[in-house]
Write a protein that holds these residues in place. Structure first.
Motif, PDB file in Angstrom:
ATOM      1  N   ALA A 197      11.166   3.489   4.187  1.00 49.33           N
ATOM      2  CA  ALA A 197      11.287   4.909   4.540  1.00 49.33           C
ATOM      3  C   ALA A 197      10.073   5.361   5.355  1.00 49.33           C
ATOM      4  CB  ALA A 197      11.434   5.757   3.283  1.00 49.33           C
ATOM      5  N   LEU A 198       8.889   4.923   4.954  1.00 50.32           N
ATOM      6  CA  LEU A 198       7.677   5.296   5.704  1.00 50.32           C
ATOM      7  C   LEU A 198       7.764   4.821   7.152  1.00 50.32           C
ATOM      8  CD1 LEU A 198       4.878   4.554   3.076  1.00 50.32           C
ATOM      9  CD2 LEU A 198       5.728   6.791   3.819  1.00 50.32           C
ATOM     10  N   GLY A 218       4.632  15.448  15.500  1.00 51.54           N
ATOM     11  CA  GLY A 218       4.307  16.692  14.817  1.00 51.54           C
ATOM     12  C   GLY A 218       5.460  17.363  14.095  1.00 51.54           C
ATOM     13  N   TRP A 219       6.564  16.698  13.947  1.00 51.13           N
ATOM     14  CA  TRP A 219       7.739  17.278  13.285  1.00 51.13           C
ATOM     15  C   TRP A 219       7.377  17.600  11.835  1.00 51.13           C
ATOM     16  CZ3 TRP A 219      13.016  14.228  13.018  1.00 51.13           C
ATOM     17  CH2 TRP A 219      14.021  15.084  12.561  1.00 51.13           C
ATOM     18  N   PRO A 220       7.301  18.885  11.471  1.00 52.58           N
ATOM     19  CA  PRO A 220       6.821  19.271  10.131  1.00 52.58           C
ATOM     20  C   PRO A 220       7.624  18.675   8.976  1.00 52.58           C
ATOM     21  CG  PRO A 220       6.980  21.201  11.555  1.00 52.58           C
ATOM     22  CD  PRO A 220       7.606  20.055  12.299  1.00 52.58           C
ATOM     23  N   GLU A 221       8.946  18.676   9.084  1.00 55.62           N
ATOM     24  CA  GLU A 221       9.776  18.151   7.988  1.00 55.62           C
ATOM     25  C   GLU A 221       9.565  16.650   7.809  1.00 55.62           C
ATOM     26  OE1 GLU A 221      10.888  20.156  10.408  1.00 55.62           O
ATOM     27  OE2 GLU A 221      11.701  21.919   9.383  1.00 55.62           O
ATOM     28  N   ALA A 222       9.438  15.931   8.918  1.00 59.36           N
ATOM     29  CA  ALA A 222       9.216  14.480   8.830  1.00 59.36           C
ATOM     30  C   ALA A 222       7.842  14.191   8.242  1.00 59.36           C
ATOM     31  CB  ALA A 222       9.369  13.827  10.202  1.00 59.36           C
ATOM     32  N   LEU A 223       6.854  14.977   8.635  1.00 62.99           N
ATOM     33  CA  LEU A 223       5.506  14.797   8.076  1.00 62.99           C
ATOM     34  C   LEU A 223       5.504  15.053   6.568  1.00 62.99           C
ATOM     35  CD1 LEU A 223       3.431  16.541  10.889  1.00 62.99           C
ATOM     36  CD2 LEU A 223       3.295  14.122  10.248  1.00 62.99           C
ATOM     37  N   GLU A 268       5.005  12.196   3.512  1.00 63.84           N
ATOM     38  CA  GLU A 268       3.981  12.299   2.468  1.00 63.84           C
ATOM     39  C   GLU A 268       4.606  12.149   1.085  1.00 63.84           C
ATOM     40  OE1 GLU A 268       0.089  12.695   0.967  1.00 63.84           O
ATOM     41  OE2 GLU A 268       0.934  12.057   2.882  1.00 63.84           O
ATOM     42  N   ILE A 269       5.767  12.756   0.879  1.00 64.41           N
ATOM     43  CA  ILE A 269       6.474  12.627  -0.404  1.00 64.41           C
ATOM     44  C   ILE A 269       6.841  11.166  -0.660  1.00 64.41           C
ATOM     45  CG2 ILE A 269       8.635  13.179  -1.607  1.00 64.41           C
ATOM     46  CD1 ILE A 269       8.454  15.960  -0.195  1.00 64.41           C
ATOM     47  N   ALA A 270       7.352  10.485   0.351  1.00 58.05           N
ATOM     48  CA  ALA A 270       7.721   9.071   0.202  1.00 58.05           C
ATOM     49  C   ALA A 270       6.488   8.225  -0.094  1.00 58.05           C
ATOM     50  CB  ALA A 270       8.418   8.572   1.463  1.00 58.05           C
ATOM     51  N   GLY A 272       6.037   6.159  -3.558  1.00 53.39           N
ATOM     52  CA  GLY A 272       5.799   4.717  -3.505  1.00 53.39           C
ATOM     53  C   GLY A 272       4.557   4.323  -4.272  1.00 53.39           C
ATOM     54  N   GLU A 273       3.484   5.100  -4.100  1.00 56.08           N
ATOM     55  CA  GLU A 273       2.245   4.820  -4.835  1.00 56.08           C
ATOM     56  C   GLU A 273       2.442   4.962  -6.334  1.00 56.08           C
ATOM     57  OE1 GLU A 273      -0.824   7.360  -3.299  1.00 56.08           O
ATOM     58  OE2 GLU A 273      -0.974   6.242  -1.405  1.00 56.08           O
TER      59      GLU A 273
END
Length: 146
Positions: free
Chosen positions: A107-108, A120-125, A129-131, A135-136
């Motif tokens: 996904a990353l 710079g797409w805010p939703e993708a950024l 970060e959530i993904a 994962g971590e």
């Protein structure tokens, strides 16, 4: 009545009558609304009715098919549909489906692809970060044996 006789006597009239009858039969079998719609238009109407699995079968466009599959909860098939195109939107949606499948590393990469096509797409950024965090956390739980 003479006009109908003339129509039946003409070869073009017979073709017109046959075409009219065929149209009538198709309208009855398929439904009048669906007779004039493209598969993608039919799929969009099904989406509006929240009939996502049926919409996915109707769509020919892979991006729309993927959206319908995603909303139907079939994330694996949705991921495959989104992978058929290389656009920012398809990469983003592909990544979202992979997150739902727990495939955070992949996904990353797809979020990175979406961001390379649409910087710079805010939703993708935000979703990236959530993904990353998910994962971590999963890796931490795996290492800790939880």
């Amino acid at each position: 009545m003479t006009g109908l006789r003339r129509l039946r006597a003409s070869p073009y009239g017979m073709v017109a009558i046959a075409a009219g009858l065929a149209l009538l039969v198709m309208g009855c079998r398929l439904g009048w609304r669906d007779l004039w719609l493209t598969p993608d238009q039919h799929g969009r109407l099904l989406m509006q009715e929240n009939r996502f699995a049926e919409a996915a079968q109707a769509f020919r466009d892979p991006l729309w098919r993927g959206v319908a599959l995603f909303r139907a909860g079939d994330f694996k098939a949705a991921a495959q549909a989104f992978a058929a195109r290389d656009t920012a939107e398809s990469a983003y949606d592909h990544a979202n489906a992979l997150v739902m499948l727990g495939q955070y590393e992949d996904a990353l990469k797809r979020y990175d692809r979406a961001l390379s096509l649409r910087p710079g797409w805010p939703e993708a950024l935000a979703n990236r970060e959530i993904a990353r965090i998910r994962g971590e956390l999963r890796e931490r739980h795996r290492v800790d044996g939880v």
